[in-house]
Design an enzyme around this catalytic site. Structure first.
Site, PDB file in Angstrom:
ATOM      1  N   THR A   1      16.812  58.094  14.131  1.00 40.26           N
ATOM      2  CA  THR A   1      16.421  57.709  12.689  1.00 40.26           C
ATOM      3  C   THR A   1      15.091  58.641  12.156  1.00 40.26           C
ATOM      4  OG1 THR A   1      14.946  56.127  13.367  1.00 40.26           O
ATOM      5  CG2 THR A   1      17.339  55.453  13.067  1.00 40.26           C
ATOM      6  N   ASP A   2      14.956  58.733  11.014  1.00 43.28           N
ATOM      7  CA  ASP A   2      13.912  59.384  10.096  1.00 43.28           C
ATOM      8  C   ASP A   2      12.927  58.386   9.822  1.00 43.28           C
ATOM      9  OD1 ASP A   2      15.014  58.163   7.863  1.00 43.28           O
ATOM     10  OD2 ASP A   2      15.771  59.969   7.334  1.00 43.28           O
ATOM     11  N   LYS A   3      12.000  58.967   9.050  1.00 43.79           N
ATOM     12  CA  LYS A   3      10.901  57.980   8.851  1.00 43.79           C
ATOM     13  C   LYS A   3      11.231  56.868   7.887  1.00 43.79           C
ATOM     14  CE  LYS A   3       6.183  58.384   6.817  1.00 43.79           C
ATOM     15  NZ  LYS A   3       5.203  59.460   6.140  1.00 43.79           N
TER      16      LYS A   3
END
Length: 135
Positions: A11-13
């Protein structure tokens, strides 16, 4: 069917799965599918056949997040003597479609020359043909 649990590192931020991971899941699902029909990569490569990816397409429909379970339905869309097209339908456990994709492959011998599975490896070709399904 192949199931993948979304890992935190995928996942990203914002907590959304990064788009590149869906292509990785396609590969995981393809390997699982080929093993399930008796023609896994190791077996095929031991016979001197390699099958590189020549094209990939992904259509993102909905997001996934950490710990989501993604179920990947995999099937052969088309197979010719020298080309293979595999389709992937990815859904969350609740049935929401998250991604639809395809990968295309060719077949090469150990010297890197294109070969016809239909002619040179009819057992592999036949197994793939038996799993053709239209979307």
């Amino acid at each position: 069917m192949y199931t993948h649990k979304v890992h935190y590192y995928e996942t990203d931020k914002m907590g959304i799965t990064h788009h590149s991971n869906y292509i990785r899941w396609m590969e995981e699902a393809r390997i699982d599918f080929l093993n399930s029909i008796g023609w896994g990569y190791e077996k095929i490569e031991d016979m001197g056949v390699i099958s590189p990816v020549t094209a990939v397409e992904c259509k993102y429909k909905s997001t996934t997040t950490f710990a989501d379970m993604v179920i990947v339905d995999v099937w052969v869309e088309d197979v010719k003597g020298v080309k293979l097209k595999i389709r992937y339908d990815m859904k969350k456990q609740d049935g929401t479609t998250v991604c639809e994709g395809t990968s295309e492959h060719c077949f090469l011998n150990s010297e890197g020359k294109i070969i016809s599975l239909k002619r040179e490896y009819p057992d592999i070709y036949s197994a793939l043909v038996q799993h053709i399904r239209k979307a």
